[in-house]
Design an enzyme around this catalytic site. Structure first.
Site, mmCIF file in Angstrom:
data_model
loop_
_atom_site.group_PDB
_atom_site.id
_atom_site.type_symbol
_atom_site.label_atom_id
_atom_site.label_comp_id
_atom_site.label_asym_id
_atom_site.label_seq_id
_atom_site.Cartn_x
_atom_site.Cartn_y
_atom_site.Cartn_z
ATOM 1 N N GLU A 67 -4.625 18.462 7.175
ATOM 2 C CA GLU A 67 -3.418 17.647 6.911
ATOM 3 C C GLU A 67 -2.593 18.042 5.941
ATOM 4 O O GLU A 67 -2.571 18.977 5.131
ATOM 5 C CB GLU A 67 -3.688 16.205 6.388
ATOM 6 C CG GLU A 67 -4.712 15.349 7.711
ATOM 7 C CD GLU A 67 -4.711 14.061 7.149
ATOM 8 O OE1 GLU A 67 -5.466 13.681 6.157
ATOM 9 O OE2 GLU A 67 -4.318 13.232 8.209
ATOM 10 N N ASP A 113 0.213 9.374 1.179
ATOM 11 C CA ASP A 113 1.024 10.460 0.934
ATOM 12 C C ASP A 113 2.508 10.292 0.575
ATOM 13 O O ASP A 113 3.373 9.797 0.829
ATOM 14 C CB ASP A 113 1.121 11.240 2.184
ATOM 15 C CG ASP A 113 -0.298 11.105 3.202
ATOM 16 O OD1 ASP A 113 -1.114 10.614 2.240
ATOM 17 O OD2 ASP A 113 -0.276 11.636 4.111
ATOM 18 N N TRP A 158 0.835 -1.289 0.070
ATOM 19 C CA TRP A 158 0.002 -0.158 0.128
ATOM 20 C C TRP A 158 0.819 1.335 -0.072
ATOM 21 O O TRP A 158 1.870 1.391 0.720
ATOM 22 C CB TRP A 158 -0.886 0.016 1.282
ATOM 23 C CG TRP A 158 -1.492 1.210 1.642
ATOM 24 C CD1 TRP A 158 -0.961 2.198 2.286
ATOM 25 C CD2 TRP A 158 -2.863 1.852 0.891
ATOM 26 N NE1 TRP A 158 -2.053 3.290 2.489
ATOM 27 C CE2 TRP A 158 -3.010 2.973 1.819
ATOM 28 C CE3 TRP A 158 -3.668 1.214 0.276
ATOM 29 C CZ2 TRP A 158 -4.155 3.708 1.374
ATOM 30 C CZ3 TRP A 158 -4.738 1.862 0.018
ATOM 31 C CH2 TRP A 158 -5.198 2.988 0.546
ATOM 32 N N SER A 163 3.439 10.845 8.078
ATOM 33 C CA SER A 163 4.022 11.825 6.913
ATOM 34 C C SER A 163 5.153 12.889 7.349
ATOM 35 O O SER A 163 4.791 13.003 8.662
ATOM 36 C CB SER A 163 3.069 12.459 6.118
ATOM 37 O OG SER A 163 2.445 11.546 5.313
#
Ligand SMILES: *[C@@H]1O[C@H](CO)[C@@H](O)[C@H](O)[C@H]1NC(C)=O
Length: 489
Positions: free
Chosen positions: A234, A62, A59, A118
């Site tokens: 975000e 970001d 998978w 991230s």
């Protein structure tokens, strides 16, 4: 003397402890790499992309750590190798000499007590430094905690987590949502923006500065939802563009409004003025979406050679990812260059992407009803008369996914229609060029209108290569190129 021995023992223990930690991390990375090597031959290639960054297996969400270090661009991404659905976050890693040809590097970060959420990367002297969010599961409500960590590399491949983590333990208001640090250098300081929220659930972006990337001073709030811009912001980014400042971020929880905000989550920007003495960002143009397609989120930019490039997650939460049964899911968009024109950002494919053009499959008139078949990749330049309808059908030669690209002169809207009402559309007022530039890969479409005033990124899953049909009541001028592969199989 009395205090010396305990101190020495403490130092030795610290050294031993950090050696053990480093070793554990190296072992964990070796395990991940072994798993990837063993698994990647089992992936079904039918939807694998030929010129987009995608995970070797598993998978991706970001983009992270978009940077330029020792002569190469680097891009990292949120990565879960062990399944093609989201799981405990690692950082995957690719590098490129030209933002078009990408190679896969070893997994850069693996979870320890923390998941590696991230963040961004900057070059500090000779060191590539990552700043990322440590997402920890705790046993009190809301059962997670977020703080900011560093990791270092002197070769751009192997990373060591900083022993002094966390460098930013908590948000000023104590919110557990405190993530996605984006660092940059200005003058004598490092600055970072971090996504967060107010205690009554309104998204906001926090600004800090530091001289050494370790000790951070809170400066200001660059932006905050007044209620209609979502409960969490975000992946913030903040930069100067053509004389203005841009706050780019991905709000969660905006309500659909006519044609706008139809994806589960949005990515967009606010234009304004900023002053490095007062740290005040004066908003001048309210929030606008950056891309109008179905699958675009969590952008990150880099400043390189005076140009501002952006990459996004070519995906979306809470939608099907049909490739997941094939052993992978998710990709990054092609890299785009940003410019500010008037009160909006325009977005163009990175110039070097023309190096992917191979054979010209068509160059000239394409009449109503004309059909052309091609392989899994293509770049199409479309020129039509905007006083008349345009309708192009792109579908699989052997069925599967399809998409219509339309222009409706009555309402002056561009439409990307995946069928069954799955439509994204927006008004388009061309600045200059009235042509379209369409990038097709094995399971994706990116449409750039004019100078990039309007862009759509949508995943589409055709079977057996593409078929293009002109369903417009007019003859179009079409140039179609086959594009070559620029990422490993
Ligand atoms: C969250 O983590 C930070 C950094 O380790 C720590 O200072 C803080 O106390 C933690 N908060 C909770 C609620 O566990």
């Amino acid at each position: 003397m009395a205090s010396f021995w305990p101190y020495l023992a403490f130092c030795l223990l610290t050294i031993v402890d950090s050696k053990v930690t480093i070793q554990r991390q190296d072992t964990a990375i070796a395990e991940v790499e072994e798993y990837i090597e063993k698994t990647k031959s089992q992936i079904n290639q039918r939807y694998r992309l030929h010129y987009h960054v995608a995970p070797p297996v598993g998978w991706l969400n970001d983009p992270n750590g978009f940077s330029y270090y020792k002569g190469e661009y680097h891009i990292f991404y949120q990565f879960y190798p062990y399944d093609s659905v989201w799981g405990p976050m690692h950082w995957g890693h690719s590098s490129s000499p030209d933002l078009v040809n990408w190679k896969v590097l070893p997994t850069a970060l693996v979870p320890g007590n923390e998941q590696c959420f991230s963040g961004s990367a900057v070059v500090d002297g000779d060191i590539l430094t990552l700043m990322y969010t440590a997402h920890e599961i705790i046993d009190i409500d809301p059962y997670y905690n977020e703080s900011q960590y560093l990791a270092f590399s002197n070769d751009g491949v192997n990373f060591q987590k900083y022993e002094g983590n966390p460098v930013l333990p908590t948000a000023p208001n104590g919110s557990p949502d405190f993530r996605d640090p984006k660092v940059w250098r200005h003058g004598d300081f490092w600055y970072v923006v971090i996504g967060s929220k107010t205690l009554d659930e309104r998204g906001r972006v926090l600004l800090y500065r530091s001289t050494d990337l370790k000790d951070w001073e809170f400066l200001s709030i660059l932006g905050e939802s007044t209620g209609d811009l979502g409960y969490m912001w975000e992946c913030p980014d903040f930069f100067e563009l053509d004389g203005k400042y841009v706050l780019l971020m991905s709000p969660q929880g905006m309500e659909p409004e006519g044609d706008r905000y139809k994806n589960t989550f949005q990515t967009g920007y606010i234009i304004g003025s900023f002053n490095y003495d007062t740290f005040e960002f004066v908003h001048e143009v309210p929030f606008q979406e950056m891309d109008y397609g179905h699958d675009f989120y969590a952008t990150q930019t880099i400043d390189s050679d005076g140009k501002r490039y952006v990459a996004g997650w070519f995906g979306m939460w809470e939608v099907p990812h049909p490739e997941d049964v094939d052993g992978w899911a998710g990709a990054l968009t092609i890299i785009r260059e940003l410019r500010l024109v008037g009160d909006r950002i325009i977005m163009k494919p990175v110039e070097s992407i023309i190096s992917l053009r191979e054979q010209t499959l068509l160059d000239g008139e394409f009449q109503e009803g004309d059909v052309i078949d091609f392989e899994k990749t293509g770049e199409i330049l479309v020129q039509g008369n905007l006083e008349n309808k345009i309708e192009l059908l792109l579908e699989g030669r052997e069925g599967g996914g399809k998409v219509w690209l339309k222009w409706d002169p009555d309402v002056r809207k561009v439409v990307v229609d995946r069928g069954s009402g799955d439509v994204r559309q927006v008004e388009w007022n061309p600045l200059d060029s009235t042509s379209w530039r369409v990038f097709l890969d094995a399971s994706s479409l990116e449409l750039f209108c004019g100078e990039g005033e309007v862009v759509f990124s949508s995943r589409v899953y055709p079977d057996g290569g593409w078929r293009l049909t002109n369903q417009s009541p007019q003859t179009l001028n079409i140039k179609l190129y086959h594009l070559k592969r620029s990422v490993p199989v």
